[in-house]
Design a protein around this motif. Structure first.
Motif, short mmCIF file in Angstrom:
data_model
loop_
_atom_site.label_atom_id
_atom_site.label_comp_id
_atom_site.label_asym_id
_atom_site.label_seq_id
_atom_site.Cartn_x
_atom_site.Cartn_y
_atom_site.Cartn_z
N VAL A 171 0.86 -1.19 0.00
CA VAL A 171 0.00 0.00 0.00
C VAL A 171 0.89 1.23 0.00
O VAL A 171 2.01 1.21 0.50
N TRP A 172 0.37 2.29 -0.56
CA TRP A 172 1.14 3.50 -0.80
C TRP A 172 0.86 4.55 0.26
O TRP A 172 -0.31 4.84 0.55
N GLN A 230 1.14 5.17 3.75
CA GLN A 230 0.28 4.92 4.91
C GLN A 230 1.03 5.28 6.19
O GLN A 230 2.22 5.02 6.32
N SER A 231 0.32 5.83 7.14
CA SER A 231 0.93 6.22 8.41
C SER A 231 1.15 5.00 9.29
O SER A 231 0.60 3.92 9.05
N GLN A 269 -1.91 3.20 10.59
CA GLN A 269 -2.65 2.32 9.67
C GLN A 269 -1.95 0.98 9.40
O GLN A 269 -2.55 0.09 8.79
N MET A 270 -0.71 0.83 9.84
CA MET A 270 0.06 -0.37 9.49
C MET A 270 -0.56 -1.67 9.98
O MET A 270 -0.59 -2.66 9.27
N TRP A 319 -3.51 -2.69 7.76
CA TRP A 319 -3.09 -3.20 6.46
C TRP A 319 -2.43 -4.57 6.59
O TRP A 319 -2.64 -5.44 5.74
N MET A 367 5.04 -1.77 2.79
CA MET A 367 4.66 -0.36 2.85
C MET A 367 5.50 0.39 1.82
O MET A 367 6.71 0.20 1.76
N PRO A 417 4.94 8.68 4.43
CA PRO A 417 4.07 9.85 4.26
C PRO A 417 4.84 11.14 4.54
O PRO A 417 5.72 11.19 5.40
N TRP A 468 9.16 5.59 11.11
CA TRP A 468 8.26 4.86 10.22
C TRP A 468 8.86 3.51 9.84
O TRP A 468 8.17 2.49 9.86
N GLN A 523 9.62 -2.63 3.12
CA GLN A 523 9.47 -1.21 2.79
C GLN A 523 10.08 -0.93 1.42
O GLN A 523 11.12 -1.47 1.09
#
Length: 105
Positions: free
Chosen positions: A49-50, A52-53, A56-57, A60, A68, A72, A80, A91
């Protein structure tokens, strides 16, 4: 037959003979051995996913995402990346200002 026609015929015959000789020598070579098994590749399919904070991890990850993509804007890259690592997420992101730390990540 004219001199030009004989010259063309000679060149055509010479080219055909050279090509035939090459093909026969290539056929005489042993075939390259195939590897015993395929080379190692990824053991998973990237599902990401593009932008994302950290908040939200977990959601997801529960949905089956394993990667990830991109930090952001305004987020600390190191924090992060640590959060993604703690959750077992891969990542894809731009490098941080500290390349030595990226190598350890």
């Amino acid at each position: 037959m004219s001199v030009t026609a004989r010259a063309r015929a000679g060149l055509t015959g010479l080219a055909a003979a050279a090509l035939l000789g090459w093909a026969l020598s290539a056929a005489a070579q042993p075939a390259a051995q195939a590897p015993a098994r395929a080379p190692a590749g990824p053991r998973f399919f990237v599902l990401g996913v593009w932008v994302q904070s950290v908040a939200q991890m977990d959601a997801w990850k529960a949905r089956g995402v394993n990667t990830m993509v991109e930090v952001p804007q305004g987020h600390d890259i190191a924090a992060w990346a640590r959060a993604a690592d703690q959750r077992g997420l891969y990542q894809i992101r731009h490098p941080s200002p500290d390349l030595a730390a990226d190598l350890k990540d």
